[in-house]
Design an enzyme around this catalytic site. Structure first.
Site, PDB file in Angstrom:
ATOM      1  N   GLY A   1      42.935  17.061  -1.524  1.00 28.74           N
ATOM      2  CA  GLY A   1      43.971  17.601  -0.645  1.00 28.74           C
ATOM      3  C   GLY A   1      45.260  17.859  -1.409  1.00 28.74           C
TER       4      GLY A   1
ATOM      5  N   TYR B   1      44.596  11.311  14.626  1.00 32.50           N
ATOM      6  CA  TYR B   1      45.158  11.046  13.295  1.00 32.50           C
ATOM      7  C   TYR B   1      45.381   9.549  13.097  1.00 32.50           C
ATOM      8  CZ  TYR B   1      48.611  11.201   9.460  1.00 32.50           C
ATOM      9  OH  TYR B   1      49.307  11.009   8.296  1.00 32.50           O
TER      10      TYR B   1
ATOM     11  N   ARG C   1      41.672  25.286  -0.867  1.00 32.68           N
ATOM     12  CA  ARG C   1      42.450  26.524  -0.838  1.00 32.68           C
ATOM     13  C   ARG C   1      42.758  27.004  -2.253  1.00 32.68           C
ATOM     14  NH1 ARG C   1      47.681  25.100   2.080  1.00 32.68           N
ATOM     15  NH2 ARG C   1      47.263  23.016   1.246  1.00 32.68           N
TER      16      ARG C   1
END
Length: 373
Positions: free
Chosen positions: A62, A195, A90
């Site tokens: 991440g 979360y 990404r």
């Protein structure tokens, strides 16, 4: 005790009969046995220098989020550029790609993760992949996959290969029945967001793997983290970053939390330094594996007043986001981080005035450069 991991391969077995009215599901199982070894922890951030041969080899998952690039920069200065690998699903910006090793890594792909760890001889793993609070509530299924299933892959690989594993937790790991001012390390948690639930799960699973398999698991509960070089990423404390950008660019800021909503906060440089110090703390100094850390606590109103000391024309209004407000109202108002300060010497550098001055200097200089171009 051997550790057993099962995962699907090619063989399939139907679990439901066609006549039950349910869609059959298929699974496949392969079993691997291993005995994770304990990684010796004998480093100290302040006193030990590493030779080229005994640097840790670090993987950050991440890595394109709020903290990954900054942590990679700090660790590369300390351990060498090629010893810290940043990863994400990404495509990285050009300056990140050219600053040091970057690879594609999907935490939901166990085989891919395992190959990365083996091929790069990883010894430290920093697991930053997660969906944050507000984004997670908008997509619970994805948050469950990323924050829980992805964590299981990380834990299994770290245990199998004897890694030192850091997984951040959060103020969101507490709930409305937790003591809020201050919130100690050990108390009732019971969060009410996916979360927060996933972070409590991470804390408990990591500590279980430590006690059962000897995994060198380390965890810090971060307060709201404020940084100038990243945009808000879907967290409840995002207002404390957005106010600086809006103050410099438009002179107007609309806050989505009530003006008196007090939450614990920290400047990113303190957060990254705390992470490195925790990772390098000798194991015998750690009385627990999950610690609160804190620097300051403030409300939107107090932050706005401090910003207005530098930018007196700033106009502040409030349009309350009920989802984020409910989340904030269930979180700690102030963290008790005395155990971190006593056990491994944690000490923050930035209080509210220093935070505001630093953020405005950084964002203001960027804005002037953009206008000049």
């Amino acid at each position: 005790m051997p550790f057993i991991r099962t995962f699907s391969k090619v063989a399939k077995q139907a679990l439901l009969s066609p006549g039950c009215g349910c869609r059959p599901i298929t699974v496949a199982v392969r079993t691997i046995s291993f005995s994770p070894r304990q990684v010796t922890s004998d480093a100290s951030f302040h006193s030990v220098s590493f030779s080229e041969t005994d640097h840790p080899k670090v993987l950050i998952t991440g890595g394109l989020g709020q903290l990954g690039v900054g942590l990679a920069t700090m660790l590369r200065k300390r351990f060498g550029n090629n010893n810290v690998i940043l990863s994400d699903i990404r495509k990285p910006p050009s300056h990140v790609f050219h600053s040091g090793p970057f690879i594609y890594s999907d935490i939901l792909d166990y085989k891919n993760l395992r190959e990365i760890v083996v091929n790069n001889r990883i010894t430290w793993l920093v697991h930053y992949s997660a969906l944050l609070s507000a984004v997670g509530e908008a997509n619970v299924a994805l948050a469950r996959d990323v924050n829980i299933t992805g964590l299981h892959n990380i834990l299994d690989i770290a245990a199998e290969h004897g890694l030192r594993l850091f997984v951040p937790s959060t103020i969101g790991a507490f709930g409305p029945t937790s003591p809020r001012n201050p919130t100690p390390d050990l108390c009732v948690q019971r969060p009410r967001t996916i979360y927060g639930v996933s972070k409590v799960h991470a804390e408990l699973m990591g500590e279980y793997y430590h006690h059962r398999y000897g995994l060198d698991f380390r965890c810090l509960r971060y307060p709201g983290i404020i940084s100038a070089d990243s945009q808000p990423g879907g967290g409840t404390t995002d207002y404390a970053v957005a106010i600086f950008h809006d103050a410099v660019k438009t002179g107007k800021f609309e806050c989505n939390l009530k003006p008196d909503t007090r939450l614990p906060m920290m400047y990113i440089d303190d957060c990254l330094r705390a992470t490195v110090e925790m990772m390098e703390a000798p194991a015998d100094t750690l009385s627990m594996r999950t610690y609160n850390i804190n620097a300051m606590s403030f409300s939107p109103e107090e932050l706005a007043q401090e910003v207005q000391k530098q930018l007196p024309d700033l106009e502040v209004s409030y349009d309350i986001d009920q989802v984020r407000q409910a989340i904030a109202d269930s979180w700690p108002m102030n963290f008790d981080d005395s155990n971190a300060r006593n056990d491994w010497g944690w000490k923050h550098d930035y209080d509210l005035p220093e935070l505001v001055q630093t953020m405005l200097n950084y964002i203001g200089s960027d804005s002037r450069i953009a206008k000049a171009n």
